[in-house]
Design a protein around this motif. Structure first.
Motif, short mmCIF file in Angstrom:
data_model
loop_
_atom_site.label_atom_id
_atom_site.label_comp_id
_atom_site.label_asym_id
_atom_site.label_seq_id
_atom_site.Cartn_x
_atom_site.Cartn_y
_atom_site.Cartn_z
N UNK A 173 12.98 61.36 38.25
CA UNK A 173 11.95 60.37 37.92
C UNK A 173 11.34 59.79 39.18
N UNK A 174 12.21 59.43 40.14
CA UNK A 174 11.71 58.82 41.38
C UNK A 174 10.82 59.80 42.14
N UNK A 175 11.21 61.08 42.14
CA UNK A 175 10.40 62.08 42.82
C UNK A 175 9.02 62.18 42.17
N UNK A 176 8.99 62.26 40.83
CA UNK A 176 7.72 62.38 40.12
C UNK A 176 6.84 61.16 40.38
N UNK A 177 7.46 59.96 40.40
CA UNK A 177 6.68 58.75 40.67
C UNK A 177 6.11 58.77 42.09
N UNK A 178 6.96 59.15 43.04
CA UNK A 178 6.53 59.21 44.45
C UNK A 178 5.37 60.19 44.59
N UNK A 181 4.28 54.44 56.97
CA UNK A 181 5.44 55.30 57.19
C UNK A 181 6.74 54.52 57.05
N UNK A 182 6.76 53.28 57.58
CA UNK A 182 7.96 52.46 57.47
C UNK A 182 8.21 52.03 56.02
N UNK A 183 7.14 51.69 55.30
CA UNK A 183 7.32 51.34 53.89
C UNK A 183 7.88 52.53 53.12
N UNK A 184 7.38 53.72 53.46
CA UNK A 184 7.89 54.93 52.81
C UNK A 184 9.36 55.15 53.16
N UNK A 194 15.36 49.07 44.76
CA UNK A 194 14.46 50.19 45.01
C UNK A 194 13.03 49.88 44.64
N UNK A 195 12.83 48.92 43.73
CA UNK A 195 11.47 48.56 43.36
C UNK A 195 10.78 47.72 44.44
N UNK A 196 11.58 47.03 45.26
CA UNK A 196 11.01 46.09 46.24
C UNK A 196 10.01 46.74 47.21
N UNK A 197 10.38 47.84 47.90
CA UNK A 197 9.40 48.41 48.84
C UNK A 197 8.13 48.92 48.15
N UNK A 198 8.22 49.27 46.87
CA UNK A 198 7.01 49.68 46.15
C UNK A 198 6.02 48.53 46.05
N UNK A 199 6.56 47.30 45.86
CA UNK A 199 5.69 46.12 45.84
C UNK A 199 4.90 46.01 47.14
N UNK A 200 5.62 46.15 48.27
CA UNK A 200 4.97 46.10 49.58
C UNK A 200 3.96 47.23 49.71
N UNK A 201 4.35 48.41 49.22
CA UNK A 201 3.48 49.58 49.29
C UNK A 201 2.12 49.31 48.66
N UNK A 202 2.13 48.81 47.40
CA UNK A 202 0.86 48.59 46.71
C UNK A 202 0.07 47.44 47.32
N UNK A 203 0.79 46.40 47.77
CA UNK A 203 0.09 45.28 48.43
C UNK A 203 -0.62 45.80 49.68
N UNK A 241 -4.14 47.52 41.72
CA UNK A 241 -3.57 46.29 41.20
C UNK A 241 -2.75 46.56 39.94
N UNK A 242 -3.27 47.48 39.11
CA UNK A 242 -2.56 47.85 37.87
C UNK A 242 -1.19 48.45 38.18
N UNK A 243 -1.13 49.25 39.23
CA UNK A 243 0.15 49.86 39.60
C UNK A 243 1.19 48.82 40.00
N UNK A 244 0.71 47.73 40.63
CA UNK A 244 1.63 46.74 41.16
C UNK A 244 2.51 46.13 40.08
N UNK A 245 2.04 46.19 38.81
CA UNK A 245 2.85 45.65 37.71
C UNK A 245 4.16 46.42 37.58
N UNK A 246 4.11 47.72 37.82
CA UNK A 246 5.28 48.56 37.57
C UNK A 246 6.52 48.18 38.39
N UNK A 247 6.42 48.08 39.72
CA UNK A 247 7.63 47.69 40.45
C UNK A 247 8.13 46.29 40.08
N UNK A 248 7.20 45.39 39.70
CA UNK A 248 7.66 44.05 39.28
C UNK A 248 8.49 44.18 38.01
N UNK A 249 7.97 44.97 37.03
CA UNK A 249 8.73 45.21 35.80
C UNK A 249 10.09 45.83 36.13
N UNK A 250 10.10 46.80 37.03
CA UNK A 250 11.35 47.46 37.41
C UNK A 250 12.35 46.47 37.99
#
Lengths: 213, 213, 213, 213
Positions: free
Chosen positions: A59-64, A79-82, A125-134, A153-162
């Protein structure tokens, strides 16, 4: 080779190694002659933990994979966020092993600890995704040409939900019952699997064809 | 980067890791001074299991490689089907270890369990291929331009044969004699090796040249 | 993606994994408080074996790399020959571990066994290369456009030399003295490192520039 | 496929494997029923060592990535220099394990040995970079078209600083206090992380967009 290519290749390799290393936790237990079948049955919890984590890394691979479709280039910061995202991925075999170990040899207290550890790892694991989208919102030049501000902006909801739901799952496992927590983890992973679809809304959909490179 | 490229790269990495991890099962046994040669001879079953599984993963890689030639793009569903195929591949080191362990330390009962486990793992590996070809038949847009409906239907026979014959091999090992089952596994792997040729009929043949990218 | 690309990527991944897995043999020995330094000194033979095998896998990768420059495409048969080459590569950590173990805990007899095993593994690794060049001679269509029949024939000398000299090294270690055999292995690896240059004669040379893709 | 591509892919794979293998050092300790939480707390030093080494390998990957942007092609000599760089990278899990082991089970003497070993490994990793830049200065044809002689000379300062400062860090840990040495290592890794930026001066900067391939 452009930057995003090497970032994607490096990330893919990390995902591939993690998903393959999980099998190393399936150890053949010592057995007395004629007792192999019985020993294998004792490995059932390890096998369960293996399956859950295999699906999770998938799942994580498909999302990435889906998110990188939104990105056109990379910077040192990205690169660091990744790398922070990959840190969470690389860590997965550890809570998996702990979970398997608690299922096999632990009591309810141990299982509670293992479930909370797993939920915590997943929540973090959801935390760096928040930074990523921001970051992606503040740097439009990094986005692929078809990707608008609203989409990011729509994507940013997902890591928050996670973050919130995995956190609640951990609490559920801690306060109520570790087995409920374990069930919650499985449900969350399946949910993430189906919504990796959502991430790609506007790019392409389930059953629609991506083109070959 | 187009989708199929990243799917192929990810799959290749998984195959490469699995085929390399197999060597980790060749452990140097503890030995008393002057007894290394004798200890190494006890590793012979592990070595046999290593060779069988190396060839098997090689066959699976070649088959995967050949089938991807038929595909032009991917979808979320196809990515999941591919992950199910990789699940079977990633699992191989486990029945390999169990087989080596049963050959080295087990009695006939243990060997029977190990052979059935190996055959079962191999039979189950054919299942996602069935789904793969069924999906490819219903989504012509995903197929490479030179690939017709008949060609895909012809491929579908192969996983069915694999499922049935590996199933029979497991039964043979269970009812008659585990060594017959072990022999059946080896024969099946060799058969799959030669027919990965068949999968590619119409694309290119043994000794014909594929072109460089 | 054309065939040779996926074969090269798969091979690269296998080389990369093998060269990295070698470090897993450097185990931190159990130590009593205050005795870490002494324990580490006991790891010296493992470290020596690690360095030798790292350089060896590096040499093999460079040779593989150089030879693939001669090839334009691949067939099922060539894929199998390549898998046979990779079999030898994947195996290396095992004789490395045995050698380290014999250096650390064995007597002269054990070291003799370990040196002969290493030399044997290295000699056998030359065998599929013989088949590789013979196949390439009979299938001119697979060769890159600038590569002539003479060039391929010239290459064929190299695996023969490897087979004979590693075989002699093993004999030397067996009959005369295992330490001579160990020295012979190191010399042979260095020789192969310098002559991977030779393989590339006519393509490009030490200090000349290959172009970026 | 051009040379630099395969060198980059091989290096990426090695970095990806090393960064993922680090998690294997996080072993689930044996625990008595109900004691899992306590056992996990004993793993804290391993976790600390894991985090430090994960960040360190990440830094090294970014630096490698950035430097390869300066290079247009490769030679046999440059391939060997790159292998020497990768040797240092591949080695990292070993001093990491030693450090974790010393933090968990050792006294001050053991920690001193472990810190010095880590600093030494890090210092030695700078050495092949010195050779790398010296080689690049003498072979202008290997440089990407936008890279001048001054730029390469400026880079050469970095590995010298690394060599000297990691050497001093080791001395600090040896003479004064191992914990100071450990702190020094962390500071040095963070310093290298920020200055991988510096390496890329003139190519692209923090927040500026690299283009997709």
């Amino acid at each position: 080779m452009a930057d995003i290519g090497r970032l994607a290749a490096f990330s893919d390799a990390v995902f591939a190694i993690v998903i393959t290393l999980l099998v190393l936790d399936l150890r053949v237990p010592e057995f007395h002659e004629g007792q192999l079948a019985a020993s294998l049955r004792e490995e059932a919890p390890s096998f369960l933990a293996f399956v859950v984590s295999f699906v999770y890394v998938g799942v994580l691979w498909l999302n990435h994979h889906a998110v990188l479709q939104l990105v056109r280039g990379t910077t040192l910061a990205l690169n660091w966020i990744n790398l922070a995202i990959l840190f969470g991925v690389v860590l997965i075999p550890f809570p998996t092993m702990v979970l398997a170990s608690a299922l096999a040899n632990g009591d309810t207290d141990d299982l509670r600890v293992a479930v909370v550890l797993y939920a915590l790892a997943a929540a973090l694991m959801s935390a760096p995704w928040l930074v990523f989208f921001a970051y992606l919102r503040r740097h439009p030049a990094l986005r692929a040409s078809h990707v608008g501000q609203d989409q990011v902006r729509a994507q940013q909801a997902r890591p928050i939900i996670g973050l919130v739901l995995f956190g609640l799952t951990g609490l559920l496992g801690w306060i109520v019952n570790p087995l409920f927590g374990l069930l919650g983890i499985v449900v969350m992973i399946i949910y993430h699997g189906f919504t990796s679809e959502g991430v790609r809304a506007g790019t392409f959909q389930w059953g629609r064809t991506g083109r070959r490179g």
